[in-house]
Design a protein around this motif. Structure first.
Motif, PDB file in Angstrom:
ATOM      1  N   ILE A 100       0.839  -1.202   0.000  1.00 35.91           N
ATOM      2  CA  ILE A 100       0.000   0.000   0.000  1.00 35.91           C
ATOM      3  C   ILE A 100       0.870   1.247   0.000  1.00 35.91           C
ATOM      4  CG2 ILE A 100      -1.824   1.245   1.255  1.00 35.91           C
ATOM      5  CD1 ILE A 100      -2.670  -1.506   0.267  1.00 35.91           C
ATOM      6  N   GLN A 101       1.916   1.210   0.770  1.00 29.85           N
ATOM      7  CA  GLN A 101       2.861   2.332   0.815  1.00 29.85           C
ATOM      8  C   GLN A 101       4.219   1.802   1.232  1.00 29.85           C
ATOM      9  OE1 GLN A 101       0.875   4.673   3.976  1.00 29.85           O
ATOM     10  NE2 GLN A 101       2.600   4.132   5.291  1.00 29.85           N
ATOM     11  N   GLY A 102       5.237   2.651   1.024  1.00 35.21           N
ATOM     12  CA  GLY A 102       6.583   2.249   1.428  1.00 35.21           C
ATOM     13  C   GLY A 102       7.599   2.324   0.303  1.00 35.21           C
ATOM     14  N   LYS A 103       7.112   2.610  -0.938  1.00 32.23           N
ATOM     15  CA  LYS A 103       8.020   2.735  -2.089  1.00 32.23           C
ATOM     16  C   LYS A 103       8.295   4.201  -2.425  1.00 32.23           C
ATOM     17  CE  LYS A 103       8.919  -1.391  -4.078  1.00 32.23           C
ATOM     18  NZ  LYS A 103      10.318  -1.815  -4.284  1.00 32.23           N
ATOM     19  N   GLU A 104       7.813   5.116  -1.569  1.00 31.58           N
ATOM     20  CA  GLU A 104       7.926   6.535  -1.878  1.00 31.58           C
ATOM     21  C   GLU A 104       9.391   6.959  -2.012  1.00 31.58           C
ATOM     22  OE1 GLU A 104       6.157   5.194   0.457  1.00 31.58           O
ATOM     23  OE2 GLU A 104       4.083   5.779   0.081  1.00 31.58           O
ATOM     24  N   LEU A 105       9.643   7.805  -2.980  1.00 33.09           N
ATOM     25  CA  LEU A 105      10.971   8.365  -3.186  1.00 33.09           C
ATOM     26  C   LEU A 105      10.738   9.707  -3.864  1.00 33.09           C
ATOM     27  CD1 LEU A 105      13.962   7.733  -2.832  1.00 33.09           C
ATOM     28  CD2 LEU A 105      13.953   6.586  -5.028  1.00 33.09           C
ATOM     29  N   LYS A 106      10.471  10.712  -3.035  1.00 32.24           N
ATOM     30  CA  LYS A 106       9.970  11.977  -3.589  1.00 32.24           C
ATOM     31  C   LYS A 106      10.652  13.196  -2.983  1.00 32.24           C
ATOM     32  CE  LYS A 106       5.504  11.558  -2.774  1.00 32.24           C
ATOM     33  NZ  LYS A 106       4.041  11.687  -2.834  1.00 32.24           N
ATOM     34  N   VAL A 107      10.709  14.254  -3.776  1.00 32.85           N
ATOM     35  CA  VAL A 107      11.023  15.570  -3.232  1.00 32.85           C
ATOM     36  C   VAL A 107       9.685  16.210  -2.905  1.00 32.85           C
ATOM     37  CG1 VAL A 107      12.023  17.845  -3.644  1.00 32.85           C
ATOM     38  CG2 VAL A 107      13.104  15.827  -4.643  1.00 32.85           C
ATOM     39  N   ASN A 108       9.409  16.402  -1.631  1.00 30.37           N
ATOM     40  CA  ASN A 108       8.138  17.011  -1.244  1.00 30.37           C
ATOM     41  C   ASN A 108       8.140  18.514  -1.468  1.00 30.37           C
ATOM     42  OD1 ASN A 108       6.813  14.748  -0.556  1.00 30.37           O
ATOM     43  ND2 ASN A 108       6.895  15.053   1.662  1.00 30.37           N
ATOM     44  N   SER A 109       9.190  19.169  -0.985  1.00 30.91           N
ATOM     45  CA  SER A 109       9.213  20.621  -1.133  1.00 30.91           C
ATOM     46  C   SER A 109      10.637  21.152  -1.052  1.00 30.91           C
ATOM     47  CB  SER A 109       8.354  21.273  -0.056  1.00 30.91           C
ATOM     48  OG  SER A 109       8.926  21.033   1.205  1.00 30.91           O
ATOM     49  N   LEU A 110      10.773  22.358  -1.555  1.00 28.22           N
ATOM     50  CA  LEU A 110      12.043  23.069  -1.527  1.00 28.22           C
ATOM     51  C   LEU A 110      11.797  24.475  -1.018  1.00 28.22           C
ATOM     52  CD1 LEU A 110      13.093  22.509  -5.228  1.00 28.22           C
ATOM     53  CD2 LEU A 110      14.325  21.555  -3.320  1.00 28.22           C
ATOM     54  N   GLU A 111      12.737  24.997  -0.274  1.00 29.85           N
ATOM     55  CA  GLU A 111      12.680  26.425   0.059  1.00 29.85           C
ATOM     56  C   GLU A 111      13.826  27.114  -0.645  1.00 29.85           C
ATOM     57  OE1 GLU A 111      12.164  27.689   4.126  1.00 29.85           O
ATOM     58  OE2 GLU A 111      11.065  25.835   4.575  1.00 29.85           O
ATOM     59  N   ILE A 112      13.453  28.078  -1.448  1.00 34.67           N
ATOM     60  CA  ILE A 112      14.443  28.772  -2.274  1.00 34.67           C
ATOM     61  C   ILE A 112      14.598  30.201  -1.775  1.00 34.67           C
ATOM     62  CG2 ILE A 112      14.826  29.697  -4.596  1.00 34.67           C
ATOM     63  CD1 ILE A 112      13.396  27.171  -5.651  1.00 34.67           C
ATOM     64  N   ILE A 113      15.849  30.661  -1.667  1.00 41.57           N
ATOM     65  CA  ILE A 113      16.062  32.071  -1.279  1.00 41.57           C
ATOM     66  C   ILE A 113      16.886  32.764  -2.352  1.00 41.57           C
ATOM     67  CG2 ILE A 113      15.795  31.843   1.204  1.00 41.57           C
ATOM     68  CD1 ILE A 113      18.837  31.575   1.408  1.00 41.57           C
TER      69      ILE A 113
END
Lengths: 113, 289
Positions: A100-113
């Motif tokens: 059901i889950q456990g294969k995730e390999l993601k960039v959720n978010s970035l903070e850019i300055i």
């Protein structure tokens, strides 16, 4: 050591986003990594430290959200936390399941300055 | 240093068609521009911003904020880290399906006999079936030279430092091969039972090979690879009398990891068990979509 490839893919995503948003630097990054994604976390951190000096991700704050793998037994429908691919259903002993889950390999978010 | 042309490209990827070594190609994956463009939303923690719409190259419409440069921007991306590879793999898969090519990704530890299995298979099949081979190794074209002896067209990918093939390398390699309609493309991955598991090449089926000189508990030691495979070939069965290897046990372990695995027990050296493997290849080609 595919963890190095993974780090370089993250770097490429970060560079692309930085360009897109005309930013100077990535200040923080949040990743989501499932426990069955095939990533050895020690190797990942080693690759992270080795690959990033001089890059747009240097000294950025890294947050990793680990996602516990869960499987749904195909025989009895029991949902359980999966510790290994070869883990039998604790309710009925079957090895047939869907993850059901456990294969995730993601960039959720970035903070850019 | 590249052994063919002497340039300083050893840490880059090199693709060489055997028989046409002069025209080999170097490239670096990281230098290439990202091929995709994700949809994302972001918000500003400070500073002024405005929003507009524009149409991306792929025809999709996105909303964008444009920010003043001093602001901090949080980009909610939710993007798969391997999205670029997965997109390229989908393109490869579409290409293979359109040409009714059966593309097989052969994965194993070093020394399990992938190249020997290919040599025997090509010698037996290449008069009846169009075959092509992509060889993946970190260095050297030794394996491709062995395949070239069978007269089957072969391209060698030298990955340099990379421990696996990826979809982009495979795309560059099959462009050099130009495989015909209704053919089998064998892709021999880098000998490594860990890293290639993560990288979809766009293959029709993934074939994991284990030899009886290895431990019979490999499926539970390296579960990711067995989990992602469709076929498991147990090679070197002619050596069973001399080794401590329990075929039933390896199958039991492998089925725990992946209950859908299909097995072939064979010896590429003696030819024992090869007929059912050939039949499977013929059936796959006949049933190619």
């Amino acid at each position: 050591m595919h963890e190095l490839s993974i780090v370089l893919n993250i770097l490429e995503i970060a560079e692309h986003q930085l360009k897109e948003h005309a930013g100077n630097k990535v200040d923080a990054i949040e990743l989501e990594i499932g426990t069955m994604a095939g990533i050895e976390m020690d190797a990942f951190h080693f690759a992270w430290d080795a690959a990033l000096p001089g890059s747009v991700l240097e000294r950025c704050k890294l947050t990793i959200h680990s996602v516990d793998a869960k499987a749904l037994c195909s025989e009895c429908g029991y949902m359980y936390r999966m510790l290994e691919h070869y883990m039998a259903c604790p309710a009925c002993g079957s090895f047939r399941n869907s993850m059901i889950q456990g294969k995730e390999l993601k960039v959720n978010s970035l903070e850019i300055i | 240093m590249c052994s063919t042309c002497g340039c300083g490209h050893a840490d880059m990827i090199t693709i060489t068609k055997i028989g046409d070594e002069e025209n080999h190609e170097h490239f670096s994956l990281h230098a290439e521009e990202a091929v995709s463009h994700a949809h994302h939303h972001h918000h500003h923690e400070s500073g002024q911003a405005h929003t507009h719409r524009h149409v991306h190259e792929d025809g999709t419409v996105a909303h964008h904020h444009h920010e003043v440069p001093t602001s901090r921007i949080v980009v909610d991306l939710e993007m798969d880290i391997l999205h670029k590879n997965d997109l390229m793999a989908s393109r490869n898969r579409g290409y293979f399906e359109a040409l009714q090519i059966v593309a097989l990704n052969l994965v194993s530890s070093p020394g399990s006999g992938k190249t020997s299995l290919l040599e025997t298979t090509l010698t037996a099949l290449s008069s009846e079936v169009n075959c092509h081979v992509i060889e993946g190794d970190q260095q050297s074209s030794n394996d491709a030279q062995r395949i070239a002896e069978t007269q089957v067209p072969v391209v060698q990918i030298n990955t340099g430092k990379a421990c696996h093939l990826d979809a982009q390398m495979v795309q560059k390699a099959y462009k050099q091969l130009s495989p015909e309609n209704r053919s089998i493309l064998f892709i021999e991955n880098v000998g490594n039972l860990v890293c290639p598991a993560m990288f979809d090449l766009g293959e029709s089926a993934r074939v994991v090979i284990i030899s009886v000189t290895e431990g019979d508990d490999k499926p539970i030691k390296y579960p990711d690879m067995f989990h992602s495979a469709d076929i498991c070939v147990i090679n070197k069965i002619d050596l069973l009398p001399y080794v401590q290897f329990d075929v039933d046990k390896v199958k039991e372990y492998a089925l725990r990891v992946n209950p859908n695995l299909e097995f072939f027990e064979l010896s590429a050296t003696t030819g024992e068990g090869m007929e059912s493997w050939y039949k499977w290849l013929h059936d796959r080609l006949r049933d190619a979509p």
